[in-house]
Design a protein around this motif. Structure first.
Motif, PDB file in Angstrom:
ATOM      1  N   PRO A 101       0.797  -1.231   0.000  1.00 36.06           N
ATOM      2  CA  PRO A 101       0.000   0.000   0.000  1.00 36.06           C
ATOM      3  C   PRO A 101       0.830   1.282   0.000  1.00 36.06           C
ATOM      4  O   PRO A 101       0.418   2.277  -0.587  1.00 36.06           O
ATOM      5  N   LYS A 102       1.983   1.263   0.633  1.00 30.27           N
ATOM      6  CA  LYS A 102       2.787   2.481   0.716  1.00 30.27           C
ATOM      7  C   LYS A 102       3.813   2.588  -0.401  1.00 30.27           C
ATOM      8  O   LYS A 102       3.960   3.634  -1.024  1.00 30.27           O
ATOM      9  N   TYR A 103       4.533   1.507  -0.676  1.00 31.87           N
ATOM     10  CA  TYR A 103       5.661   1.564  -1.604  1.00 31.87           C
ATOM     11  C   TYR A 103       5.317   1.169  -3.030  1.00 31.87           C
ATOM     12  O   TYR A 103       6.075   1.433  -3.942  1.00 31.87           O
ATOM     13  N   GLY A 104       4.180   0.525  -3.242  1.00 28.12           N
ATOM     14  CA  GLY A 104       3.755   0.179  -4.582  1.00 28.12           C
ATOM     15  C   GLY A 104       4.479  -1.009  -5.186  1.00 28.12           C
ATOM     16  O   GLY A 104       4.280  -1.327  -6.348  1.00 28.12           O
ATOM     17  N   LYS A 105       5.325  -1.673  -4.411  1.00 29.28           N
ATOM     18  CA  LYS A 105       6.074  -2.823  -4.909  1.00 29.28           C
ATOM     19  C   LYS A 105       5.200  -4.072  -4.834  1.00 29.28           C
ATOM     20  O   LYS A 105       4.388  -4.214  -3.919  1.00 29.28           O
ATOM     21  N   TYR A 106       5.357  -4.973  -5.801  1.00 31.20           N
ATOM     22  CA  TYR A 106       4.616  -6.226  -5.790  1.00 31.20           C
ATOM     23  C   TYR A 106       5.236  -7.165  -4.764  1.00 31.20           C
ATOM     24  O   TYR A 106       6.448  -7.330  -4.697  1.00 31.20           O
ATOM     25  N   ILE A 107       4.376  -7.792  -3.962  1.00 31.89           N
ATOM     26  CA  ILE A 107       4.807  -8.715  -2.926  1.00 31.89           C
ATOM     27  C   ILE A 107       4.247 -10.090  -3.263  1.00 31.89           C
ATOM     28  O   ILE A 107       3.058 -10.225  -3.551  1.00 31.89           O
TER      29      ILE A 107
END
Length: 109
Positions: free
Chosen positions: A35-41
């Motif tokens: 939600p904050k960094y926009g990176k796919y997890i």
């Protein structure tokens, strides 16, 4: 046009446990955005799946669909086996010991 309607909410996963009768544990891999960094997890979820004929085995790719609750934790059913596992993994219980005449202490040095 096919006469069979698509089943809503189906997922594809890998069987990680087949030890129980008519029940398989299926792991579904998916990606979500932080939600904050926009990176796919990379995430995974385990589902207890009803397999009436006990046809799925460890490592098989299967398609699952939601259904009414069949038990406390089982509310998914297996639709089909997409791909059977190619080989089973065998774990050796003991490593072979070489007869070199050296003690265990000498081999560690």
């Amino acid at each position: 046009m096919s006469t069979r309607a698509a089943i809503k909410g189906t997922r594809i996963g890998v069987v990680v446990s087949d030890k129980r009768d008519k029940t398989r544990t299926v792991s579904v891999q998916y990606q979500s955005i932080h939600p904050k960094y926009g990176k796919y997890i990379a995430r995974s979820a385990n589902f207890h799946v009803h397999d009436e004929t006990n046809e799925a085995g460890m490592g098989d790719r299967v398609e699952i669909a939601p259904c009414r609750p069949l038990s406390k934790t089982k509310s998914w059913r297996m639709l089909r086996v997409i791909e059977k596992a190619t080989a089973t993994v065998e774990v050796a219980t003991e490593a072979p010991v070489e007869a070199t005449g050296a003690t265990a202490e000498e081999t560690n040095e």
